[in-house]
Scaffold this motif. Structure first.
Motif, PDB file in Angstrom:
ATOM      1  N   UNK A  27       0.832  -1.203   0.000  1.00 50.30           N
ATOM      2  CA  UNK A  27       0.000   0.000   0.000  1.00 50.30           C
ATOM      3  C   UNK A  27       0.868   1.256   0.000  1.00 50.30           C
ATOM      4  N   UNK A  28       1.878   1.262   0.870  1.00 49.93           N
ATOM      5  CA  UNK A  28       2.720   2.457   0.961  1.00 49.93           C
ATOM      6  C   UNK A  28       3.496   2.679  -0.337  1.00 49.93           C
ATOM      7  N   UNK A  29       4.027   1.601  -0.888  1.00 51.96           N
ATOM      8  CA  UNK A  29       4.768   1.736  -2.142  1.00 51.96           C
ATOM      9  C   UNK A  29       3.875   2.235  -3.265  1.00 51.96           C
ATOM     10  N   UNK A  30       2.640   1.755  -3.288  1.00 44.49           N
ATOM     11  CA  UNK A  30       1.732   2.196  -4.351  1.00 44.49           C
ATOM     12  C   UNK A  30       1.439   3.682  -4.226  1.00 44.49           C
ATOM     13  N   UNK A  31       1.332   4.173  -2.999  1.00 47.00           N
ATOM     14  CA  UNK A  31       1.099   5.606  -2.803  1.00 47.00           C
ATOM     15  C   UNK A  31       2.303   6.404  -3.281  1.00 47.00           C
ATOM     16  N   UNK A  32       3.475   5.918  -2.914  1.00 46.95           N
ATOM     17  CA  UNK A  32       4.698   6.641  -3.265  1.00 46.95           C
ATOM     18  C   UNK A  32       4.958   6.630  -4.771  1.00 46.95           C
ATOM     19  N   UNK A  33       4.827   5.461  -5.386  1.00 45.41           N
ATOM     20  CA  UNK A  33       5.095   5.364  -6.820  1.00 45.41           C
ATOM     21  C   UNK A  33       4.004   6.051  -7.645  1.00 45.41           C
ATOM     22  N   UNK A  34       2.754   5.958  -7.187  1.00 43.44           N
ATOM     23  CA  UNK A  34       1.662   6.603  -7.920  1.00 43.44           C
ATOM     24  C   UNK A  34       1.891   8.105  -7.998  1.00 43.44           C
ATOM     25  N   UNK A  35       2.465   8.678  -6.942  1.00 44.99           N
ATOM     26  CA  UNK A  35       2.731  10.114  -6.952  1.00 44.99           C
ATOM     27  C   UNK A  35       3.721  10.477  -8.051  1.00 44.99           C
ATOM     28  N   UNK A  36       4.688   9.581  -8.280  1.00 42.98           N
ATOM     29  CA  UNK A  36       5.661   9.845  -9.346  1.00 42.98           C
ATOM     30  C   UNK A  36       5.017   9.702 -10.722  1.00 42.98           C
ATOM     31  N   UNK A  37       4.264   8.630 -10.912  1.00 46.64           N
ATOM     32  CA  UNK A  37       3.575   8.454 -12.190  1.00 46.64           C
ATOM     33  C   UNK A  37       2.629   9.619 -12.444  1.00 46.64           C
ATOM     34  N   UNK A  38       1.963  10.042 -11.400  1.00 48.14           N
ATOM     35  CA  UNK A  38       1.020  11.150 -11.531  1.00 48.14           C
ATOM     36  C   UNK A  38       1.728  12.409 -12.015  1.00 48.14           C
ATOM     37  N   UNK A  39       2.941  12.616 -11.512  1.00 46.64           N
ATOM     38  CA  UNK A  39       3.693  13.802 -11.912  1.00 46.64           C
ATOM     39  C   UNK A  39       4.004  13.783 -13.406  1.00 46.64           C
ATOM     40  N   UNK A  40       4.171  12.591 -13.964  1.00 48.77           N
ATOM     41  CA  UNK A  40       4.440  12.472 -15.400  1.00 48.77           C
ATOM     42  C   UNK A  40       3.150  12.318 -16.205  1.00 48.77           C
ATOM     43  N   UNK A  41       2.025  12.372 -15.535  1.00 54.69           N
ATOM     44  CA  UNK A  41       0.748  12.116 -16.176  1.00 54.69           C
ATOM     45  C   UNK A  41       0.096  13.332 -16.799  1.00 54.69           C
ATOM     46  N   UNK A  42       0.860  14.389 -16.977  1.00 52.18           N
ATOM     47  CA  UNK A  42       0.355  15.568 -17.685  1.00 52.18           C
ATOM     48  C   UNK A  42       1.271  15.839 -18.878  1.00 52.18           C
ATOM     49  N   UNK A  43       0.700  16.060 -20.054  1.00 53.68           N
ATOM     50  CA  UNK A  43       1.520  16.239 -21.257  1.00 53.68           C
ATOM     51  C   UNK A  43       2.551  17.351 -21.135  1.00 53.68           C
TER      52      UNK A  43
END
Lengths: 117, 117
Positions: free
Chosen positions: B27-43
């Motif tokens: 759970x913690x890793x998913x929160x941490x990694x999702x934040x990084x993916x999210x940062x790249x999730x805007x063109x």
DNA sequence: ACCCGACATTGACGAGTGTCAACATAGACA
DNA sequence: TGTCTATGTTGACACTCGTCAATGTCGGGT
């Protein structure tokens, strides 16, 4: 129905882009890749994706992975987003719907982030 | 100031997680990694990141990369998000502020998506 | 035909996001 | 000191997103 979507996404199996460190991303590529990163940019979706990817055989039915702390409709909603982003494909077999990863797209994302070359 | 933020993010240089295909994300890793993916999730952010990553020397000042079709405050806002996600670090040298990629974090994301093993 | 379990869809709501104009700050240089 | 340039911050707005309850659909079994 889901087969149709799979067909639509098939052309994207071509390796998308050179590594980020070697060349600047085009506008169209940035839009396309950002949509994939965005799909993984939610903790619940990333966990769902992780559960599918790590499941034996590379596929799992919703019942196997839906224990992520949100309601069933929310799980369904997130799986739909992952499908629309081209990261998962779905197939109905009898009572259950099975999701599996779309490996070529994942490889494209990995290549984009590759720092070794 | 930006040096302080760099210090805070330093402990995350430890390789985050095994590949998605080998084990389910915590759970913690998913929160941490999702934040990084999210940062790249805007063109726009992905293009800014790409411009920094592909710039000679691995770093670029804002003036080198700010031609992405949005206003200057918006560029600054997106760079701040990339910095907060731990993907970029910034340093002021005279008049200009230079951004560079945080390689270890990027390597962690690449490893997470690695399908070869 | 009926019901039940698995999954999807709809509609609604609060929270978050991307964007800009206006303003602020910080260095360089006259 | 003052002005110009580079970059960051604030406040506001429309829009999107994540979530759930309620309802719908599809298959299997009785």
């Amino acid at each position: 129905m889901s087969n149709l979507e799979l067909t639509v996404l098939e052309p994207e199996t071509v390796p998308c882009c050179p590594p980020l460190t070697s060349a600047e991303l085009s506008v169209e590529d940035s839009v396309r890749m950002a949509a994939m990163f965005k799909a993984l940019g939610d903790p619940v979706r990333l966990r769902l994706f992780s559960k599918v990817a790590s499941h034996p055989g590379g596929e799992a039915c919703v019942c196997d992975i839906q224990d992520v702390g949100v309601s069933q409709p929310t799980v369904s909603h997130h799986l739909k987003k992952l499908r629309e982003a081209g990261l998962l494909t779905s197939e109905r077999r009898g009572t259950w719907v099975y999701y599996k990863v779309a490996p070529s797209v994942l490889a494209g994302m990995s290549a984009l982030l590759d720092l070794t070359r």
